[in-house]
Design a protein around this motif. Structure first.
Motif, PDB file in Angstrom:
ATOM      1  N   GLN A  19       0.978  -1.138  -0.047  1.00  0.00           N
ATOM      2  CA  GLN A  19      -0.036  -0.126   0.197  1.00  0.00           C
ATOM      3  C   GLN A  19       1.032   1.290   0.053  1.00  0.00           C
ATOM      4  O   GLN A  19       0.408   2.268  -0.715  1.00  0.00           O
ATOM      5  CB  GLN A  19      -1.007  -0.074   1.172  1.00  0.00           C
ATOM      6  N   ALA A  20       1.970   1.328   0.803  1.00  0.00           N
ATOM      7  CA  ALA A  20       2.902   2.465   0.874  1.00  0.00           C
ATOM      8  C   ALA A  20       3.524   2.652  -0.374  1.00  0.00           C
ATOM      9  O   ALA A  20       3.514   3.714  -0.938  1.00  0.00           O
ATOM     10  CB  ALA A  20       3.993   2.197   2.154  1.00  0.00           C
ATOM     11  N   GLU A  23       0.676   4.184  -2.903  1.00  0.00           N
ATOM     12  CA  GLU A  23       0.367   5.429  -2.600  1.00  0.00           C
ATOM     13  C   GLU A  23       1.441   6.433  -2.735  1.00  0.00           C
ATOM     14  O   GLU A  23       1.447   7.594  -3.308  1.00  0.00           O
ATOM     15  CB  GLU A  23      -0.180   5.462  -1.169  1.00  0.00           C
ATOM     16  N   ARG A  83       4.902  15.376  -0.377  1.00  0.00           N
ATOM     17  CA  ARG A  83       3.996  14.128  -0.771  1.00  0.00           C
ATOM     18  C   ARG A  83       4.252  12.986   0.074  1.00  0.00           C
ATOM     19  O   ARG A  83       3.641  12.344   0.287  1.00  0.00           O
ATOM     20  CB  ARG A  83       4.217  14.416  -2.207  1.00  0.00           C
ATOM     21  N   GLY A  86       3.833  12.938   3.624  1.00  0.00           N
ATOM     22  CA  GLY A  86       2.209  12.767   3.938  1.00  0.00           C
ATOM     23  C   GLY A  86       1.813  11.557   3.911  1.00  0.00           C
ATOM     24  O   GLY A  86       1.055  10.992   4.937  1.00  0.00           O
ATOM     25  N   VAL A  87       2.202  10.917   2.963  1.00  0.00           N
ATOM     26  CA  VAL A  87       1.900   9.286   2.991  1.00  0.00           C
ATOM     27  C   VAL A  87       2.460   8.619   4.011  1.00  0.00           C
ATOM     28  O   VAL A  87       1.697   7.674   4.643  1.00  0.00           O
ATOM     29  CB  VAL A  87       2.443   8.783   1.361  1.00  0.00           C
ATOM     30  N   ARG A  89       3.299   9.385   7.016  1.00  0.00           N
ATOM     31  CA  ARG A  89       2.707   9.992   8.235  1.00  0.00           C
ATOM     32  C   ARG A  89       1.366   9.242   8.381  1.00  0.00           C
ATOM     33  O   ARG A  89       1.063   8.816   9.493  1.00  0.00           O
ATOM     34  CB  ARG A  89       2.424  11.461   8.210  1.00  0.00           C
ATOM     35  N   ARG A  90       0.856   9.081   7.356  1.00  0.00           N
ATOM     36  CA  ARG A  90      -0.562   8.337   7.471  1.00  0.00           C
ATOM     37  C   ARG A  90      -0.588   6.908   7.583  1.00  0.00           C
ATOM     38  O   ARG A  90      -1.369   6.298   8.388  1.00  0.00           O
ATOM     39  CB  ARG A  90      -1.387   8.648   6.006  1.00  0.00           C
ATOM     40  N   LEU A  91       0.695   6.293   6.881  1.00  0.00           N
ATOM     41  CA  LEU A  91       0.649   4.941   6.924  1.00  0.00           C
ATOM     42  C   LEU A  91       1.486   4.048   7.857  1.00  0.00           C
ATOM     43  O   LEU A  91       1.466   2.957   8.027  1.00  0.00           O
ATOM     44  CB  LEU A  91       1.024   4.413   5.509  1.00  0.00           C
ATOM     45  N   THR A  92       2.320   4.723   8.353  1.00  0.00           N
ATOM     46  CA  THR A  92       3.399   4.299   9.555  1.00  0.00           C
ATOM     47  C   THR A  92       2.619   3.758  10.469  1.00  0.00           C
ATOM     48  O   THR A  92       1.947   4.635  11.275  1.00  0.00           O
ATOM     49  CB  THR A  92       4.567   5.308   9.600  1.00  0.00           C
ATOM     50  N   ARG A  94       2.294   3.032  14.572  1.00  0.00           N
ATOM     51  CA  ARG A  94       2.505   3.739  15.949  1.00  0.00           C
ATOM     52  C   ARG A  94       2.390   2.752  17.001  1.00  0.00           C
ATOM     53  O   ARG A  94       1.428   2.961  17.713  1.00  0.00           O
ATOM     54  CB  ARG A  94       1.806   4.823  16.019  1.00  0.00           C
TER      55      ARG A  94
END
Length: 113
Positions: A19-20, A23, A83, A86-87, A89-92, A94
């Protein structure tokens, strides 16, 4: 000619690699700096042996390096960096109790070589 290389520490179990990549490719190719989507070569890999600092703490990282032919403006590099960030940050993932550090590096590739 762009190359996108993403490394992440192995303690980020469940990192959505496929997915990463999809995206990240879409985000980078949406930039006017990438003329042809087929020019982008990307890969992602967990780092098996790593250390973050010197303290015995639960820490992890994700680092992306975007290599581009030289000549881009600072604004274009910042846009590309944002860019990618942003990807990530959203997919990593935690994980609870783990300090996760994200970084993006834009590297100029010498056109003459």
């Amino acid at each position: 000619m762009p190359h996108l290389i993403v490394e992440y520490s192995r303690n980020l179990a469940g990192f959505p690699e496929a997915q990463a990549l999809a995206e990240l490719n879409a985000a980078v190719c949406a930039s006017p700096e990438v003329a042809d989507e087929a020019d982008l070569k990307s890969r992602i890999a967990p780092v098996q042996q790593f250390e973050v600092g010197t303290a015995p703490a639960n820490r992890a990282f994700v680092h992306a390096q975007l290599r581009l032919l030289s000549g881009r403006t600072p604004e274009a590099k910042k846009d590309l960096s944002e860019r990618v960030a942003g990807v990530l940050r959203r997919l990593t993932p935690r994980p609870p109790g783990v300090l996760v550090q994200l970084s993006v590096e834009i590297v100029d590739m010498d056109r003459a070589s």
